[in-house]
Design a protein around this motif. Structure first.
Motif, mmCIF file in Angstrom:
data_model
loop_
_atom_site.group_PDB
_atom_site.id
_atom_site.type_symbol
_atom_site.label_atom_id
_atom_site.label_comp_id
_atom_site.label_asym_id
_atom_site.label_seq_id
_atom_site.Cartn_x
_atom_site.Cartn_y
_atom_site.Cartn_z
ATOM 1 N N PRO A 167 12.663 -26.916 19.650
ATOM 2 C CA PRO A 167 11.655 -26.114 18.885
ATOM 3 C C PRO A 167 10.459 -26.117 19.711
ATOM 4 C CG PRO A 167 12.838 -27.390 17.488
ATOM 5 C CD PRO A 167 13.341 -27.855 18.813
ATOM 6 N N GLY A 168 9.920 -27.375 20.115
ATOM 7 C CA GLY A 168 8.706 -27.446 20.986
ATOM 8 C C GLY A 168 8.564 -26.737 22.217
ATOM 9 N N LEU A 169 9.933 -26.636 22.788
ATOM 10 C CA LEU A 169 9.986 -25.883 24.197
ATOM 11 C C LEU A 169 9.983 -24.404 24.058
ATOM 12 C CD1 LEU A 169 12.936 -28.408 25.839
ATOM 13 C CD2 LEU A 169 10.714 -27.997 26.507
ATOM 14 N N VAL A 170 10.569 -24.132 23.120
ATOM 15 C CA VAL A 170 10.461 -22.600 22.810
ATOM 16 C C VAL A 170 9.211 -22.106 22.583
ATOM 17 C CG1 VAL A 170 11.246 -20.781 21.179
ATOM 18 C CG2 VAL A 170 13.105 -22.382 22.015
ATOM 19 N N ILE A 171 8.259 -22.861 21.781
ATOM 20 C CA ILE A 171 6.937 -22.601 21.358
ATOM 21 C C ILE A 171 6.138 -22.534 22.650
ATOM 22 C CG2 ILE A 171 5.028 -23.169 19.970
ATOM 23 C CD1 ILE A 171 6.844 -24.284 17.961
ATOM 24 N N TYR A 172 6.212 -23.623 23.163
ATOM 25 C CA TYR A 172 5.497 -23.738 24.582
ATOM 26 C C TYR A 172 5.672 -22.630 25.744
ATOM 27 C CZ TYR A 172 3.579 -25.615 28.801
ATOM 28 O OH TYR A 172 2.816 -25.607 30.033
ATOM 29 N N TYR A 173 6.937 -22.431 25.690
ATOM 30 C CA TYR A 173 7.237 -21.448 26.927
ATOM 31 C C TYR A 173 7.165 -19.749 26.655
ATOM 32 C CZ TYR A 173 8.506 -24.993 30.254
ATOM 33 O OH TYR A 173 8.434 -26.122 31.074
ATOM 34 N N LEU A 174 7.561 -19.727 25.211
ATOM 35 C CA LEU A 174 7.236 -18.313 24.687
ATOM 36 C C LEU A 174 5.665 -18.046 24.917
ATOM 37 C CD1 LEU A 174 9.741 -17.570 22.072
ATOM 38 C CD2 LEU A 174 9.872 -17.241 24.577
ATOM 39 N N THR A 175 4.862 -18.859 24.304
ATOM 40 C CA THR A 175 3.592 -18.710 24.575
ATOM 41 C C THR A 175 3.153 -18.503 25.834
ATOM 42 O OG1 THR A 175 3.315 -20.278 22.479
ATOM 43 C CG2 THR A 175 1.298 -19.696 23.804
ATOM 44 N N ARG A 176 3.492 -19.373 26.750
ATOM 45 C CA ARG A 176 2.931 -19.238 28.145
ATOM 46 C C ARG A 176 3.496 -17.926 28.784
ATOM 47 N NH1 ARG A 176 1.378 -21.682 32.568
ATOM 48 N NH2 ARG A 176 2.625 -21.220 34.579
ATOM 49 N N TRP A 177 4.869 -17.264 28.512
ATOM 50 C CA TRP A 177 5.434 -16.333 29.136
ATOM 51 C C TRP A 177 4.585 -15.013 28.560
ATOM 52 C CZ3 TRP A 177 10.695 -18.549 28.562
ATOM 53 C CH2 TRP A 177 11.136 -19.722 29.658
ATOM 54 N N ALA A 178 4.415 -15.058 27.017
ATOM 55 C CA ALA A 178 3.665 -13.791 26.565
ATOM 56 C C ALA A 178 2.076 -13.953 27.109
ATOM 57 C CB ALA A 178 3.537 -14.285 25.053
ATOM 58 N N HIS A 179 1.569 -14.973 27.257
ATOM 59 C CA HIS A 179 0.136 -14.940 28.009
ATOM 60 C C HIS A 179 0.317 -14.189 29.412
ATOM 61 C CE1 HIS A 179 -2.365 -16.612 25.174
ATOM 62 N NE2 HIS A 179 -1.882 -17.894 25.270
ATOM 63 N N LEU A 180 1.176 -14.492 30.243
ATOM 64 C CA LEU A 180 1.580 -13.975 31.316
ATOM 65 C C LEU A 180 2.228 -12.568 31.542
ATOM 66 C CD1 LEU A 180 2.775 -17.265 33.410
ATOM 67 C CD2 LEU A 180 0.574 -16.194 33.417
ATOM 68 N N ASN A 181 2.408 -11.976 30.289
ATOM 69 C CA ASN A 181 3.178 -10.789 30.107
ATOM 70 C C ASN A 181 4.343 -10.680 30.746
ATOM 71 O OD1 ASN A 181 0.927 -9.384 28.573
ATOM 72 N ND2 ASN A 181 -0.430 -8.902 30.441
ATOM 73 N N LEU A 182 5.111 -11.726 30.715
ATOM 74 C CA LEU A 182 6.682 -11.905 31.023
ATOM 75 C C LEU A 182 7.303 -11.448 30.116
ATOM 76 C CD1 LEU A 182 6.731 -15.025 33.380
ATOM 77 C CD2 LEU A 182 6.397 -12.640 34.146
ATOM 78 N N ILE A 183 6.902 -11.836 28.738
ATOM 79 C CA ILE A 183 7.916 -11.436 27.489
ATOM 80 C C ILE A 183 6.889 -10.975 26.741
ATOM 81 C CG2 ILE A 183 9.234 -12.428 25.697
ATOM 82 C CD1 ILE A 183 10.532 -14.373 27.701
ATOM 83 N N THR A 184 7.161 -9.726 25.913
ATOM 84 C CA THR A 184 6.378 -9.097 24.891
ATOM 85 C C THR A 184 7.019 -9.246 23.547
ATOM 86 O OG1 THR A 184 7.336 -7.027 25.395
ATOM 87 C CG2 THR A 184 5.470 -7.530 26.517
ATOM 88 N N ARG A 185 8.220 -9.491 23.546
ATOM 89 C CA ARG A 185 8.815 -9.292 22.043
ATOM 90 C C ARG A 185 8.298 -10.249 21.043
ATOM 91 N NH1 ARG A 185 12.646 -11.400 18.838
ATOM 92 N NH2 ARG A 185 14.217 -9.857 17.687
ATOM 93 N N PHE A 186 7.996 -11.419 21.551
ATOM 94 C CA PHE A 186 7.347 -12.771 20.585
ATOM 95 C C PHE A 186 6.072 -12.585 20.721
ATOM 96 C CE2 PHE A 186 11.573 -13.613 21.956
ATOM 97 C CZ PHE A 186 12.442 -13.707 20.764
#
Length: 401
Positions: free
Chosen positions: A325-344
């Motif tokens: 759970p912690g890993l998902v939140i951390y990395y999805l937040t980071r990847w969203a900031h970098l515009n690598l993933i937009t879905r979440f």
């Protein structure tokens, strides 16, 4: 090491590879958990290139450390020269320095030097052949030379083999995090593995406590290789489906793709990438693709030797599933900031300021000018205190020579 601690207030250590996942975790641990025991220097490659023997000699003559930790590695897809110079030559340069200075050397190796199978012991190694990947070959050569130096030159060394490492603050998308990214990005349509294939995983947050223990107990750990991994292996298909359920995405579907079909697809992708290069378009497959065979074969490291040592796991209940759970939140937040993933994006980082910045920048700017552009009062108070005369300053006593 115990004698050194008695003679000095703090042990001075040099950490190589401090910007990586393992190195960064080590640097943070020693800085925050053991500031009274250890002083850790983590020079960048600009200050100290382990590929250059003279760099090492000059730096260590000046710093005079009590131990060296090597957590550096070349990229998985590095060419033969870089892999050899960083993973092998750099590691041996550091070992020669430690041997000359008679100080401990902690070297991080990889499960890439091991064959496939279950219950793999520390004595197991792949045969050194030309067809190994550059990464595996260089890591294996480093281990063999370090073992030779421990035997022939009394090198005080501990080799720590890690498996698939997971943890936060990894700025690269590789290893386990590549798997997480592929599922979150919905770019994995099916399961590229077989049922029940097990692998070992290494919790990065537990590594520093082990290194700390190893440094304090050199008699036990000197001249040894240890597998550092979670006690229980993980079935890859179960992990993938667990991540899928956690993210509430539809893919990958529970259809197992045969290895022969995967290799055929890889062949086609490589040809397409080569074709695109004719038009000046650079397309590269992720470096993990060189380990495709690994996801179809088990690799489980035995941790019996670690469990029988004096080291006590600081968090035995933690594993890849509890940390997920912690890993998902951390990395999805980071990847969203970098515009690598937009879905979440909205779920993890959506907020009013971001919305105003995107849609009403003029209103946001006016509100900041009205409420949030004045000097910080807390720092103004500091400036006023600094301007007052200091009663302990001889220059304010009225008399001077």
């Amino acid at each position: 090491m115990d004698q050194v601690l008695q003679k000095k207030n703090r042990c001075l250590g040099v950490l190589i590879g401090g910007s990586g996942l393992i190195g960064g975790t080590l640097a943070y641990y020693f800085k925050t958990k053991t500031p009274d025991e250890f002083d850790i220097r983590a020079p960048s490659s600009k200050k100290l290139s382990i590929r250059n023997a003279q760099d090492i000699i000059v730096y260590l003559k000046r710093v005079r450390p009590d131990f060296i930790i090597n957590a550096s590695m070349a990229s998985l897809d590095s060419d033969a020269q870089l892999a050899f110079e960083v993973n092998y030559l750099g590691s041996i340069n550091l070992a020669r320095a430690c041997s000359a200075l008679k100080i401990p050397y902690i070297h991080f190796s990889s499960a890439a030097v091991l064959p496939h199978g279950e219950n793999l012991a520390e004595e197991d190694q792949l045969p050194l052949t030309a067809n190994l990947t550059n990464y595996a070959k260089s890591k294996l050569m480093a281990e063999k030379t370090l073992q030779h130096m421990m035997k022939e030159h009394d090198l005080d060394c501990t080799i720590i083999r890690v498996s698939i490492v997971y943890g936060e603050h990894d700025h690269k998308i590789q290893g386990f995090h590549r798997l997480l990214f592929a599922i979150a990005d919905e770019s994995m349509p099916f399961l590229f593995t077989k049922r029940g294939i097990k692998h070992s995983y290494t919790n990065a947050t537990k590594i520093p406590a082990f290194v700390h223990h190893v440094l304090l107990h050199r008699e036990e750990f000197s001249g040894q290789i240890y597998h550092f991994a979670d006690e229980e292996p993980v079935e890859l298909d179960d992990l993938i489906l667990t991540i899928r359920a956690y993210l509430e995405v539809k893919t990958p579907r529970e259809i197992y793709v045969p290895y022969s079909l995967v290799m055929a697809g890889k062949f086609v992708l490589e040809r397409v990438a080569g074709f695109l290069s004719w038009f000046g378009i650079t397309a590269r497959l992720p470096p993990e693709y060189m380990f495709l065979r690994n996801v179809y074969l088990p690799q489980v490291l035995s941790t019996k030797k670690l469990q029988e040592s004096s080291f006590i796991d600081p968090a035995p209940e933690e594993n890849i599933y509890t940390r997920l759970p912690g890993l998902v939140i951390y990395y999805l937040t980071r990847w969203a900031h970098l515009n690598l993933i937009t879905r979440f994006r909205e779920e993890f980082i959506g907020n009013d300021l971001e919305s105003d910045f995107l849609r009403h920048p003029d209103e946001l700017l006016n509100s900041i000018h009205a409420d949030s552009a004045t000097p910080w009062p807390a720092l103004l108070e500091t400036e006023e205190l600094a301007a007052l005369p200091d009663d302990d300053d001889p220059a304010d006593d009225g008399d001077s020579l």
